[in-house]
Design an enzyme around this catalytic site. Structure first.
Site, PDB file in Angstrom:
ATOM      1  N   ASP A 146      33.768 -50.664 -16.503  1.00  0.00           N
ATOM      2  CA  ASP A 146      32.693 -50.141 -15.661  1.00  0.00           C
ATOM      3  C   ASP A 146      32.759 -50.936 -14.359  1.00  0.00           C
ATOM      4  O   ASP A 146      32.626 -52.159 -14.383  1.00  0.00           O
ATOM      5  CB  ASP A 146      31.364 -50.352 -16.405  1.00  0.00           C
ATOM      6  CG  ASP A 146      30.141 -49.847 -15.660  1.00  0.00           C
ATOM      7  OD1 ASP A 146      30.287 -49.322 -14.535  1.00  0.00           O
ATOM      8  OD2 ASP A 146      29.029 -49.990 -16.212  1.00  0.00           O
ATOM      9  N   GLU A 176      26.294 -56.235 -12.392  1.00  0.00           N
ATOM     10  CA  GLU A 176      26.219 -55.349 -11.235  1.00  0.00           C
ATOM     11  C   GLU A 176      25.043 -55.662 -10.311  1.00  0.00           C
ATOM     12  O   GLU A 176      24.002 -55.026 -10.384  1.00  0.00           O
ATOM     13  CB  GLU A 176      26.174 -53.884 -11.674  1.00  0.00           C
ATOM     14  CG  GLU A 176      25.229 -53.545 -12.810  1.00  0.00           C
ATOM     15  CD  GLU A 176      25.407 -52.094 -13.265  1.00  0.00           C
ATOM     16  OE1 GLU A 176      25.445 -51.190 -12.414  1.00  0.00           O
ATOM     17  OE2 GLU A 176      25.514 -51.877 -14.484  1.00  0.00           O
ATOM     18  N   ASP A 184      30.787 -45.685  -8.323  1.00  0.00           N
ATOM     19  CA  ASP A 184      30.657 -46.369  -9.609  1.00  0.00           C
ATOM     20  C   ASP A 184      31.343 -45.517 -10.668  1.00  0.00           C
ATOM     21  O   ASP A 184      30.988 -44.348 -10.851  1.00  0.00           O
ATOM     22  CB  ASP A 184      29.161 -46.547  -9.926  1.00  0.00           C
ATOM     23  CG  ASP A 184      28.905 -47.460 -11.123  1.00  0.00           C
ATOM     24  OD1 ASP A 184      29.842 -47.714 -11.898  1.00  0.00           O
ATOM     25  OD2 ASP A 184      27.746 -47.887 -11.286  1.00  0.00           O
ATOM     26  N   HIS A 205      25.868 -49.007 -22.840  1.00  0.00           N
ATOM     27  CA  HIS A 205      24.745 -49.948 -22.706  1.00  0.00           C
ATOM     28  C   HIS A 205      24.394 -50.446 -24.098  1.00  0.00           C
ATOM     29  O   HIS A 205      23.609 -49.845 -24.813  1.00  0.00           O
ATOM     30  CB  HIS A 205      23.544 -49.283 -22.031  1.00  0.00           C
ATOM     31  CG  HIS A 205      23.745 -49.058 -20.563  1.00  0.00           C
ATOM     32  ND1 HIS A 205      22.730 -48.854 -19.682  1.00  0.00           N
ATOM     33  CD2 HIS A 205      24.876 -49.026 -19.813  1.00  0.00           C
ATOM     34  CE1 HIS A 205      23.222 -48.696 -18.453  1.00  0.00           C
ATOM     35  NE2 HIS A 205      24.518 -48.790 -18.520  1.00  0.00           N
ATOM     36  N   GLU A 259      30.202 -54.176  -8.833  1.00  0.00           N
ATOM     37  CA  GLU A 259      30.209 -54.346 -10.290  1.00  0.00           C
ATOM     38  C   GLU A 259      31.611 -54.575 -10.825  1.00  0.00           C
ATOM     39  O   GLU A 259      32.564 -53.931 -10.384  1.00  0.00           O
ATOM     40  CB  GLU A 259      29.627 -53.086 -10.954  1.00  0.00           C
ATOM     41  CG  GLU A 259      29.623 -53.138 -12.483  1.00  0.00           C
ATOM     42  CD  GLU A 259      28.959 -51.932 -13.124  1.00  0.00           C
ATOM     43  OE1 GLU A 259      28.915 -50.858 -12.482  1.00  0.00           O
ATOM     44  OE2 GLU A 259      28.503 -52.060 -14.275  1.00  0.00           O
ATOM     45  N   HIS A 314      24.854 -55.079 -18.203  1.00  0.00           N
ATOM     46  CA  HIS A 314      24.665 -54.720 -19.620  1.00  0.00           C
ATOM     47  C   HIS A 314      25.871 -55.130 -20.448  1.00  0.00           C
ATOM     48  O   HIS A 314      26.978 -55.253 -19.935  1.00  0.00           O
ATOM     49  CB  HIS A 314      24.451 -53.208 -19.735  1.00  0.00           C
ATOM     50  CG  HIS A 314      25.420 -52.414 -18.912  1.00  0.00           C
ATOM     51  ND1 HIS A 314      26.571 -51.908 -19.423  1.00  0.00           N
ATOM     52  CD2 HIS A 314      25.435 -52.097 -17.590  1.00  0.00           C
ATOM     53  CE1 HIS A 314      27.241 -51.283 -18.465  1.00  0.00           C
ATOM     54  NE2 HIS A 314      26.588 -51.398 -17.333  1.00  0.00           N
TER      55      HIS A 314
HETATM   56 MN    MN Z   1      28.699 -48.931 -13.218  1.00  0.00          MN
HETATM   57 MN    MN Z   2      27.210 -50.714 -15.380  1.00  0.00          MN
END
Ligand code: MN
Ligand code: MN
Length: 305
Positions: free
Chosen positions: A92, A197, A81, A172, A290, A164
């Site tokens: 992300d 995600e 990630d 976030h 994600e 998020h």
């Molecule tokens: Mn992530």
């Molecule tokens: Mn994330």
């Protein structure tokens, strides 16, 4: 703004794909993490958060400490990630890879089959979310789609982990995208950036804190008697004020002993927030996939495809 989201997305996607190929029997987790972070910096972008490499029953929030000896073995379920940032606009993205090698030395055929299904299920959850996301939809509807897709595999999502919203320099940004129908009637708007995600597991689908802290974020200025702790806090304020940072970066800068003492004191005083690695409650394996999205009128643009 959109342009920077697309640029950071393209970069994060390329690094994710390249780094995935390193996931095999014998790879040191720290080599993977350092490869990802150095590639982001080499391209002129910034690191949006330390590269997470979470194995098997750890769902998220593990990154290597300075002296990490953790080694990937064949058949491990590896969640990679990563986050890249251009002008503060974040991409992300995460993928789960079953590590290559002589898998049957470490796992039975039944386990291997189950693990492949767990990986497929989070990908199916993300596909279902992609088909659902658009301006005007409630976030709980995305969660419902994720949950239904994962349920088809007779598996569970992780109920207490969410996607998020993203804003400039803010990973976030306040809105959560659930992985089940949690009745949240927040409605997505055109132009919003969000990360979705889904996590899948054969366990109950709850994660708890595991020992250790490897990822931190800045919270507030506090006075400290110890000079070295004060210096570390100044450094964090200067370099990592907005997005999470790695304990490894601090110990590289200040030495392992001084760095770790400072991180402990800063955490206790709530000048920084320490993230614990998250482990599935029943120690069952967890997969994650994600992407980052821009919400459009009729659908969404995936920046990290
Ligand atoms: Mn992530
Ligand atoms: Mn994330």
């Amino acid at each position: 703004m959109i342009d920077s989201y697309l640029k950071s997305g393209k970069l994060a996607s390329k690094i994710r794909n390249d780094a995935s190929k390193m996931i095999k029997d014998g790879t040191l987790v720290i080599d993977l993490v350092e490869y990802v972070e150095s590639e982001i910096l080499k391209s002129g972008a910034e690191i949006a958060f330390p590269c997470n490499v979470s194995l098997n029953e750890i769902a998220a929030h593990y990154t290597s400490p300075a002296d990490d000896k953790t080694t990937i073995k064949a058949g491990d379920m590896v969640k990679l990630d990563l986050g890249a940032m251009i002008d503060g606009y974040i991409a992300d993205t995460a993928v789960t890879v079953i590590a290559d090698g002589n898998i049957d030395e470490n796992y039975t055929q039944d386990e291997i089959n189950l693990h492949e299904e767990i990986v497929e299920a989070s990908a199916a959850g993300l596909d279902a979310a992609i088909a659902t996301a658009r301006a005007g939809i409630e976030v709980s509807k995305i969660g419902q789609a994720v949950h239904e897709a994962i349920s088809e595999y007779k598996l569970n999502p992780i109920f207490n982990l969410t996607g998020h919203s993203l804003e400039q320099n803010n990973l976030h940004a306040g809105i959560s995208i659930p992985n089940y129908d949690n009745n949240d009637d927040y409605i997505l708007e055109e132009g919003q950036a969000i990360a979705i995600e889904p996590f899948a597991t054969n366990g109950k689908g709850i994660v708890n804190d595991a020992p250790g802290h490897y990822i931190f974020s800045y919270m507030a200025n506090k006075p400290f008697r110890m000079k070295s702790t004060q210096r570390v806090l100044k450094h964090i304020q200067h370099n990592h004020k907005y997005v999470p940072f790695s304990g490894r970066w601090i110990t590289e800068e200040f030495g392992i002993r001084k760095g770790n003492i400072a991180l402990k004191q800063l955490s206790e005083a709530m000048a920084i927030y320490p993230y614990a690695p998250l482990r599935e409650k029943q120690d069952c394996f967890v997969s994650q996939k994600e992407h980052t999205f821009i919400i459009e009128k009729e659908g969404c643009t995936i920046t990290t495809l």
